[in-house]
Design an enzyme around this catalytic site. Sequence first.
Site, PDB file in Angstrom:
ATOM      1  N   SER A 163       0.828  -1.202   0.000  1.00  0.00           N
ATOM      2  CA  SER A 163       0.000   0.000   0.000  1.00  0.00           C
ATOM      3  C   SER A 163       0.870   1.263   0.000  1.00  0.00           C
ATOM      4  CB  SER A 163      -0.972  -0.061   1.186  1.00  0.00           C
ATOM      5  OG  SER A 163      -1.963   0.915   1.089  1.00  0.00           O
ATOM      6  N   ASP A 255      -9.933  -3.957  -4.691  1.00  0.00           N
ATOM      7  CA  ASP A 255      -9.181  -2.880  -4.038  1.00  0.00           C
ATOM      8  C   ASP A 255      -9.351  -1.578  -4.815  1.00  0.00           C
ATOM      9  OD1 ASP A 255      -7.257  -1.224  -2.877  1.00  0.00           O
ATOM     10  OD2 ASP A 255      -5.623  -2.681  -3.061  1.00  0.00           O
ATOM     11  N   HIS A 285      -7.968  -5.210  -0.305  1.00  0.00           N
ATOM     12  CA  HIS A 285      -6.778  -4.494   0.156  1.00  0.00           C
ATOM     13  C   HIS A 285      -6.472  -4.915   1.597  1.00  0.00           C
ATOM     14  CE1 HIS A 285      -4.073  -0.975  -0.120  1.00  0.00           C
ATOM     15  NE2 HIS A 285      -4.256  -0.891   1.196  1.00  0.00           N
TER      16      HIS A 285
END
Length: 316
Positions: A163, A255, A285
């Site tokens: 991320s 995501d 995610h």
Amino acid sequence: MADTEHFVRDDVKAFLSMLEQMGGQGVEEVGHEEGRQQMRAMGAVAEADAKPLAVVKDLTCPGPAGDIPLRLYDTKETREPGPCVVFIHGGGFVIGDLEVYNNLCTEISHFLDLPVVSVDYRLAPEHPFPAAPDDCEAAARWIASSPAALGRKITGLVITGDSAGGNLTIVTTNQLANDPADVPVVVQAPIYPVASDVSEHQSLKDFFDGFLLTGAAMAWFTEQYGGDPSDPRHTPMVGDCSNTPPTVICTAGLDPLRDSGREYAAHLIQQGTEVSYFEFPGIIHGFTTLRKAIPSGQGDLEAFLGAIKVKLSRYG
């Protein structure tokens, strides 16, 4: 949740349903301090257990604004010269720490049979952009120099993270491609990264709400971080990615960041970089640190790490 439109795995459905029943406020509503506590609490209940390792040791390295906390993981007390994994955690540049990612780092070290150094870079809003990329670059250069504190001779770096940490993985790799450290980056491996401007992506619209990471939280993280979108250390794809080493990228099918990872993978492939790209369907995610709650994510993580292993066998 639009189950009719998108394939959602059964264990993901169960996890999202549990979150919905629990209610609670988003990080953009509770603020950074409460958000950090929430992330730790979720990790404590949703993440798989740590793998037992020979070495789990806290260290520091010098940084641009004081010492940077690090944690060294290794399957062996001593080892022959070889590559080292630099792990950069996620959390929107605002939340996340060594503890939240401890168990994942043990998994990476165990699977790859390599030392892993996790970097506890400075967080926004107390330390906005470019504190995070400054710290990550300083830590990577320090690790590359085989300092006595590591007790290992490092021959190359594998930079990975998820991320926001996927963004910092790419940024750090690019910095070290442009101005090399003592040893090269042999593989970079961003996990559902932010690589480009996500505001126009279809995946943001499709998964804006109801899939753990929300569009509102992402906008809030971006605001807290306070970066300049035209700076390649904030948005890697606005810069030169032409010297990128062999790369492994994964995205999650549900995501909001999915299309950013797709776009970055395509960009690297078009310029001739060796890329292994995985898009894991039906998963959200954050799955790499939710493997107790979403057991199917373990197989995805192993596929991703397996591709790193293959690249290292050819380039390491």
